[in-house]
Every structure is written in structure tokens, then in C-alpha cells.
Design an enzyme around this catalytic site. Sequence first.
Site, PDB file in Angstrom:
ATOM      1  N   ILE A  31      39.199 -31.126  32.337  1.00  0.00           N
ATOM      2  CA  ILE A  31      37.763 -30.807  32.312  1.00  0.00           C
ATOM      3  C   ILE A  31      36.997 -31.543  33.417  1.00  0.00           C
ATOM      4  O   ILE A  31      35.899 -31.114  33.801  1.00  0.00           O
ATOM      5  CB  ILE A  31      37.184 -31.146  30.912  1.00  0.00           C
ATOM      6  CG1 ILE A  31      35.912 -30.373  30.643  1.00  0.00           C
ATOM      7  CG2 ILE A  31      36.973 -32.638  30.748  1.00  0.00           C
ATOM      8  CD1 ILE A  31      35.477 -30.428  29.190  1.00  0.00           C
ATOM      9  N   ASN A  85      48.897 -42.268  31.860  1.00  0.00           N
ATOM     10  CA  ASN A  85      48.296 -43.579  31.620  1.00  0.00           C
ATOM     11  C   ASN A  85      48.636 -44.026  30.203  1.00  0.00           C
ATOM     12  O   ASN A  85      48.577 -43.232  29.260  1.00  0.00           O
ATOM     13  CB  ASN A  85      46.781 -43.495  31.802  1.00  0.00           C
ATOM     14  CG  ASN A  85      46.392 -43.089  33.221  1.00  0.00           C
ATOM     15  OD1 ASN A  85      46.973 -43.584  34.186  1.00  0.00           O
ATOM     16  ND2 ASN A  85      45.430 -42.189  33.352  1.00  0.00           N
ATOM     17  N   GLY A  91      43.883 -47.008  31.784  1.00  0.00           N
ATOM     18  CA  GLY A  91      42.933 -45.903  31.858  1.00  0.00           C
ATOM     19  C   GLY A  91      43.166 -44.777  30.880  1.00  0.00           C
ATOM     20  O   GLY A  91      42.579 -43.701  31.036  1.00  0.00           O
ATOM     21  N   GLN A  92      44.004 -44.987  29.865  1.00  0.00           N
ATOM     22  CA  GLN A  92      44.215 -43.918  28.871  1.00  0.00           C
ATOM     23  C   GLN A  92      42.962 -43.768  28.010  1.00  0.00           C
ATOM     24  O   GLN A  92      42.535 -44.725  27.358  1.00  0.00           O
ATOM     25  CB  GLN A  92      45.426 -44.221  27.987  1.00  0.00           C
ATOM     26  CG  GLN A  92      45.732 -43.077  27.012  1.00  0.00           C
ATOM     27  CD  GLN A  92      46.964 -43.319  26.137  1.00  0.00           C
ATOM     28  OE1 GLN A  92      47.496 -44.431  26.091  1.00  0.00           O
ATOM     29  NE2 GLN A  92      47.402 -42.290  25.450  1.00  0.00           N
ATOM     30  N   SER A  93      42.397 -42.562  28.006  1.00  0.00           N
ATOM     31  CA  SER A  93      41.186 -42.321  27.213  1.00  0.00           C
ATOM     32  C   SER A  93      41.431 -41.387  26.039  1.00  0.00           C
ATOM     33  O   SER A  93      40.606 -41.332  25.122  1.00  0.00           O
ATOM     34  CB  SER A  93      40.074 -41.755  28.104  1.00  0.00           C
ATOM     35  OG  SER A  93      40.465 -40.523  28.676  1.00  0.00           O
ATOM     36  N   HIS A  98      50.015 -37.282  27.421  1.00  0.00           N
ATOM     37  CA  HIS A  98      49.700 -36.207  28.374  1.00  0.00           C
ATOM     38  C   HIS A  98      50.138 -36.636  29.755  1.00  0.00           C
ATOM     39  O   HIS A  98      50.064 -37.810  30.113  1.00  0.00           O
ATOM     40  CB  HIS A  98      48.205 -35.854  28.360  1.00  0.00           C
ATOM     41  CG  HIS A  98      47.278 -37.009  28.475  1.00  0.00           C
ATOM     42  ND1 HIS A  98      47.010 -37.868  27.422  1.00  0.00           N
ATOM     43  CD2 HIS A  98      46.542 -37.475  29.522  1.00  0.00           C
ATOM     44  CE1 HIS A  98      46.146 -38.791  27.810  1.00  0.00           C
ATOM     45  NE2 HIS A  98      45.862 -38.575  29.090  1.00  0.00           N
ATOM     46  N   HIS A 100      49.298 -35.897  33.616  1.00  0.00           N
ATOM     47  CA  HIS A 100      48.408 -35.303  34.611  1.00  0.00           C
ATOM     48  C   HIS A 100      49.272 -34.744  35.745  1.00  0.00           C
ATOM     49  O   HIS A 100      50.191 -35.424  36.229  1.00  0.00           O
ATOM     50  CB  HIS A 100      47.506 -36.376  35.231  1.00  0.00           C
ATOM     51  CG  HIS A 100      46.563 -37.051  34.290  1.00  0.00           C
ATOM     52  ND1 HIS A 100      45.225 -36.721  34.210  1.00  0.00           N
ATOM     53  CD2 HIS A 100      46.744 -38.072  33.401  1.00  0.00           C
ATOM     54  CE1 HIS A 100      44.618 -37.516  33.331  1.00  0.00           C
ATOM     55  NE2 HIS A 100      45.523 -38.336  32.817  1.00  0.00           N
TER      56      HIS A 100
HETATM   57  P1  AMP Z   1      43.492 -40.206  30.348  1.00  0.00           P
HETATM   58  O1  AMP Z   1      42.183 -40.825  30.763  1.00  0.00           O
HETATM   59  O2  AMP Z   1      44.650 -40.537  31.240  1.00  0.00           O
HETATM   60  O3  AMP Z   1      43.765 -40.449  28.888  1.00  0.00           O
HETATM   61  O4  AMP Z   1      43.308 -38.642  30.544  1.00  0.00           O
HETATM   62  C1  AMP Z   1      42.562 -37.861  29.673  1.00  0.00           C
HETATM   63  C2  AMP Z   1      42.093 -36.700  30.466  1.00  0.00           C
HETATM   64  O5  AMP Z   1      41.635 -35.701  29.553  1.00  0.00           O
HETATM   65  C3  AMP Z   1      40.926 -36.985  31.407  1.00  0.00           C
HETATM   66  O6  AMP Z   1      41.316 -36.678  32.737  1.00  0.00           O
HETATM   67  C4  AMP Z   1      39.819 -36.068  30.891  1.00  0.00           C
HETATM   68  O7  AMP Z   1      39.029 -35.536  31.928  1.00  0.00           O
HETATM   69  C5  AMP Z   1      40.593 -35.016  30.169  1.00  0.00           C
HETATM   70  N1  AMP Z   1      39.876 -34.328  29.093  1.00  0.00           N
HETATM   71  C6  AMP Z   1      39.139 -34.888  28.099  1.00  0.00           C
HETATM   72  N2  AMP Z   1      38.651 -33.944  27.286  1.00  0.00           N
HETATM   73  C7  AMP Z   1      39.094 -32.746  27.767  1.00  0.00           C
HETATM   74  C8  AMP Z   1      38.926 -31.388  27.375  1.00  0.00           C
HETATM   75  N3  AMP Z   1      38.207 -31.061  26.294  1.00  0.00           N
HETATM   76  N4  AMP Z   1      39.513 -30.419  28.115  1.00  0.00           N
HETATM   77  C9  AMP Z   1      40.224 -30.751  29.209  1.00  0.00           C
HETATM   78  N5  AMP Z   1      40.437 -32.014  29.630  1.00  0.00           N
HETATM   79  C10 AMP Z   1      39.874 -33.006  28.931  1.00  0.00           C
END
Ligand code: AMP
Length: 112
Positions: A31, A85, A91-93, A98, A100
Site C-alpha cells: 500500500i 523484517n 522495522g517489522q510493522s 511477509h 517484500h
Molecule cells: P513491515 O514493515 O516489514 O512489517 O512491512 C509491512 C508492509 O505492509 C509495509 O510495507 C506496509 O506498507 C504494508 N501494508 C500495511 N498495510 C497494508 C495493506 N492494507 N495493504 C497492502 N500493504 C500494506
Amino acid sequence: MSDCLFCKIAAGEIPSNKVYEDALCYAFYDIAPQAPTHFLVIPKVHIGSVSEIDGTNSGVVAHIFEVIAKLAGDLGLTSYRVVSNIGEQAGQSVLHLHFHVLSGRDMTWPPG
Ligand code: AMP
């Protein structure tokens, strides 16, 4: 997992821009893209991060890497970076495994 964003995306309960789907994994565009091509590949089963991969679930991870290679080929990506991550400092959010896949621009090393 009931309260997991990526579980809900994989189940189609939250909309996403799908790249690919099969019985084991789901791929969709990020996103907030960090490169001209930036998509994520996730297992449908909930795995928190790379740190939770073990002998019971590593098969799906191997499958995801096969899918990444196939999608990169289908999309004509000749050079790309695969990143996962793990944990807050890295930086895992989103706490669902997942990978990338980023492509289409020059990248630096080491990553910031
Ligand atoms: P990370 O920060 O490595 O955990 O990656 C999480 C990723 O998920 C980030 O790059 C966000 O931009 C992406 N993300 C979060 N919510 C969504 C969503 N609803 N659709 C697509 N990507 C998302």
C-alpha cells in the site's frame, strides 16, 4: 489468527491489490510502495515472522520462494530484492510473515 491484518487480507476480508494466490500463499501490492514494483508474499497460515519458521511450516516458505521466482519472471523483473523484517528494530510493522519484493530502481547496500 482472528485479529491479524494479513490473515484478513489473505482471506479476502480486507481488500488488496492481488498479484497472485494459491492454496498456500497470497501476493499483493504494498500500500506504500518503496520502489516502482513492490509487492508482498505471505503464507495463508499465520506465522509471526521468520523467527517462527521451523520444520512444521518451512514447506510453505520454500513454496513462497518458488512463487517469488515465478512472479518475478512473469513480471519481467531481472533484478530485484527480497526482504523480510523481523522484530521492531528491523522495522517489522505487521506481525505476520511477509516477504517484500522490490524492483525497478537502484538500491543501496547495506540497507538503512
Ligand atoms: P513491515 O514493515 O516489514 O512489517 O512491512 C509491512 C508492509 O505492509 C509495509 O510495507 C506496509 O506498507 C504494508 N501494508 C500495511 N498495510 C497494508 C495493506 N492494507 N495493504 C497492502 N500493504 C500494506
